[in-house]
Write a protein that holds these residues in place. Structure first.
Motif, short mmCIF file in Angstrom:
data_model
loop_
_atom_site.label_atom_id
_atom_site.label_comp_id
_atom_site.label_asym_id
_atom_site.label_seq_id
_atom_site.Cartn_x
_atom_site.Cartn_y
_atom_site.Cartn_z
N SER A 88 3.51 -7.14 14.08
CA SER A 88 4.29 -7.42 12.88
C SER A 88 3.40 -7.45 11.65
O SER A 88 3.75 -6.93 10.58
CB SER A 88 5.04 -8.74 13.01
N LEU A 89 2.24 -8.07 11.79
CA LEU A 89 1.28 -8.12 10.68
C LEU A 89 0.85 -6.72 10.28
O LEU A 89 0.87 -6.35 9.10
CB LEU A 89 0.07 -8.97 11.09
N LEU A 90 0.45 -5.93 11.27
CA LEU A 90 -0.04 -4.58 10.98
C LEU A 90 1.07 -3.67 10.48
O LEU A 90 0.83 -2.78 9.66
CB LEU A 90 -0.69 -3.98 12.23
N SER A 91 2.29 -3.89 10.94
CA SER A 91 3.42 -3.08 10.47
C SER A 91 3.64 -3.27 8.98
O SER A 91 3.93 -2.32 8.24
CB SER A 91 4.70 -3.43 11.24
N GLY A 92 3.53 -4.51 8.53
CA GLY A 92 3.68 -4.78 7.10
C GLY A 92 2.60 -4.10 6.30
O GLY A 92 2.86 -3.52 5.23
N TRP A 93 1.38 -4.13 6.80
CA TRP A 93 0.28 -3.47 6.11
C TRP A 93 0.46 -1.96 6.11
O TRP A 93 0.12 -1.29 5.14
CB TRP A 93 -1.04 -3.84 6.78
N TYR A 94 1.01 -1.44 7.19
CA TYR A 94 1.22 0.01 7.27
C TYR A 94 2.24 0.48 6.23
O TYR A 94 2.08 1.55 5.64
CB TYR A 94 1.70 0.37 8.68
N VAL A 95 3.28 -0.31 5.98
CA VAL A 95 4.27 0.05 4.97
C VAL A 95 3.61 0.23 3.61
O VAL A 95 3.89 1.19 2.87
CB VAL A 95 5.38 -1.01 4.91
N VAL A 96 2.73 -0.68 3.25
CA VAL A 96 2.02 -0.59 1.98
C VAL A 96 1.10 0.64 1.98
O VAL A 96 0.96 1.33 0.97
CB VAL A 96 1.21 -1.87 1.72
N THR A 97 0.48 0.92 3.11
CA THR A 97 -0.41 2.08 3.23
C THR A 97 0.34 3.37 2.97
O THR A 97 -0.16 4.27 2.28
CB THR A 97 -1.05 2.11 4.63
N VAL A 98 1.56 3.49 3.51
CA VAL A 98 2.37 4.69 3.28
C VAL A 98 2.74 4.80 1.80
O VAL A 98 2.70 5.89 1.22
CB VAL A 98 3.63 4.66 4.15
N GLY A 99 3.09 3.68 1.19
CA GLY A 99 3.40 3.70 -0.24
C GLY A 99 2.21 4.16 -1.07
O GLY A 99 2.37 4.93 -2.03
N ALA A 101 -0.18 6.17 -0.01
CA ALA A 101 -0.36 7.60 0.26
C ALA A 101 0.60 8.43 -0.58
O ALA A 101 0.20 9.48 -1.13
CB ALA A 101 -0.14 7.88 1.75
N ILE A 102 1.83 7.99 -0.71
CA ILE A 102 2.80 8.73 -1.51
C ILE A 102 2.42 8.70 -2.99
O ILE A 102 2.54 9.70 -3.71
CB ILE A 102 4.21 8.15 -1.29
N ALA A 103 1.92 7.55 -3.45
CA ALA A 103 1.47 7.45 -4.84
C ALA A 103 0.28 8.39 -5.09
O ALA A 103 0.21 9.04 -6.14
CB ALA A 103 1.07 6.01 -5.16
N GLN A 104 -0.64 8.48 -4.13
CA GLN A 104 -1.75 9.41 -4.27
C GLN A 104 -1.24 10.85 -4.35
O GLN A 104 -1.72 11.64 -5.17
CB GLN A 104 -2.70 9.27 -3.07
N ALA A 105 -0.28 11.18 -3.50
CA ALA A 105 0.25 12.54 -3.48
C ALA A 105 0.91 12.89 -4.81
O ALA A 105 0.71 13.99 -5.35
CB ALA A 105 1.25 12.70 -2.34
N VAL A 106 1.68 11.97 -5.36
CA VAL A 106 2.35 12.22 -6.64
C VAL A 106 1.32 12.47 -7.74
O VAL A 106 1.45 13.41 -8.54
CB VAL A 106 3.27 11.03 -7.01
N LEU A 107 0.27 11.65 -7.79
CA LEU A 107 -0.75 11.80 -8.82
C LEU A 107 -1.52 13.10 -8.66
O LEU A 107 -1.68 13.89 -9.61
CB LEU A 107 -1.72 10.62 -8.78
N LEU A 129 6.57 16.73 3.08
CA LEU A 129 5.31 16.05 2.78
C LEU A 129 5.35 14.55 3.02
O LEU A 129 4.39 14.01 3.60
CB LEU A 129 4.88 16.35 1.34
N PRO A 130 6.39 13.82 2.62
CA PRO A 130 6.41 12.38 2.93
C PRO A 130 6.31 12.08 4.42
O PRO A 130 5.61 11.14 4.82
CB PRO A 130 7.75 11.91 2.35
N LEU A 131 6.97 12.89 5.25
CA LEU A 131 6.88 12.70 6.69
C LEU A 131 5.45 12.94 7.18
O LEU A 131 4.92 12.17 8.00
CB LEU A 131 7.84 13.65 7.42
N VAL A 132 4.84 13.98 6.66
CA VAL A 132 3.45 14.28 7.03
C VAL A 132 2.53 13.13 6.64
O VAL A 132 1.65 12.72 7.42
CB VAL A 132 2.99 15.59 6.36
N LEU A 133 2.74 12.60 5.45
CA LEU A 133 1.90 11.49 4.99
C LEU A 133 2.12 10.23 5.82
O LEU A 133 1.17 9.48 6.08
CB LEU A 133 2.17 11.20 3.51
N MET A 134 3.35 10.00 6.24
CA MET A 134 3.63 8.83 7.08
C MET A 134 2.90 8.92 8.42
O MET A 134 2.26 7.96 8.86
CB MET A 134 5.13 8.72 7.33
#
Length: 239
Positions: A88-99, A101-107, A129-134
């Motif tokens: 559960s702890l790592l899942s929460g961190w992973y959600v932020v990590t995906v966000g 990654a998407i911000a990096q892609a947009v920039l 691309l979002p699926l690939v990044l996830m």
């Protein structure tokens, strides 16, 4: 999971220097190499290479540093005394990590699409691309859990992560086209997860849809690294 994600996000935002270089350092590569070697076709390859390296590096370093810092501060020991499972702890961190990654892609894509650089993205395959990044973030996130197991302190995380990511960037085709590499290097690259993330990102930017094989390989790496990481997870420095 929401509380874990919020705590991870706040810690990331407070570390402004690390957050700045997470975006600025890869962007510098795009600007410099884009001005020197950019143009239709070449810019697609360059942007894909920098993006997959940046996403993998941020995912690995972010979770590894947080785990080691929380372990050093005895926060993980406190988490262990609660009903909250490590997943559960790592899942929460992973959600932020995906966000992230998407911000990096947009920039990075936004800059690369400027006329001075020449990136062209006209195919609807970009929606993949979002699926690939996830999936890519999950793989390198799992690798970060292993890095955290090996790192004795927060300062060692960057050294270990760089020793993994920098050679992999060159050996997987992110910074150097594998088409120009000797056969042995092409064969060796098939054992590196960054190769498959690179393949998938290039497909989505170049109009292709052949991402099933690279995504399957990334998921395989994620399962392998994740199983080892959870099995050997270190809750405290004395553990």
């Amino acid at each position: 999971m929401n509380a874990a994600a919020a705590a991870y996000l706040i810690a990331m935002l407070r570390n402004r220097i690390a957050l700045f270089f997470t975006f600025a350092f890869p962007l510098l590569f795009i600007v410099l190499f884009g001005l020197m070697f950019g143009g239709p076709g070449r810019m697609n390859q360059l942007t894909a290479g920098v993006l997959d390296w940046a996403v993998g590096n941020a995912a690995m370093f972010g979770v590894a540093y947080s785990i080691v810092q929380w372990r050093k501060d005895d926060l993980l020991r406190l988490v262990r005394t609660t009903p909250t499972p490590i997943t559960s702890l790592l899942s929460g961190w992973y959600v932020v990590t995906v966000g992230l990654a998407i911000a990096q892609a947009v920039l990075f894509l936004g800059v690369s699409l400027l006329p001075a650089f020449g990136l062209t993205v006209t195919s609807p395959s970009i929606v993949l691309l979002p699926l690939v990044l996830m999936v890519g973030s999950l793989t390198f996130f799992a690798m970060g859990v292993l890095v955290a197991r090996a790192a004795p302190n927060p300062d060692a995380v960057a050294a270990i992560a760089n020793c993994i990511m920098i050679p992999m960037a060159f050996l997987s085709g992110s910074f150097y086209p594998l088409e120009l590499a000797p056969p042995w290097l092409t064969t060796a690259s098939r054992f590196m997860p960054l190769t498959y993330l690179n393949d998938a990102v290039r497909q989505t930017l170049s109009g292709g849809y052949a991402v099933l094989i690279p995504l399957s390989a990334l998921l395989g790496f994620a399962v392998l690294f994740g199983a080892i990481g959870l099995r050997t997870f270190k809750w405290a420095d004395s553990a």
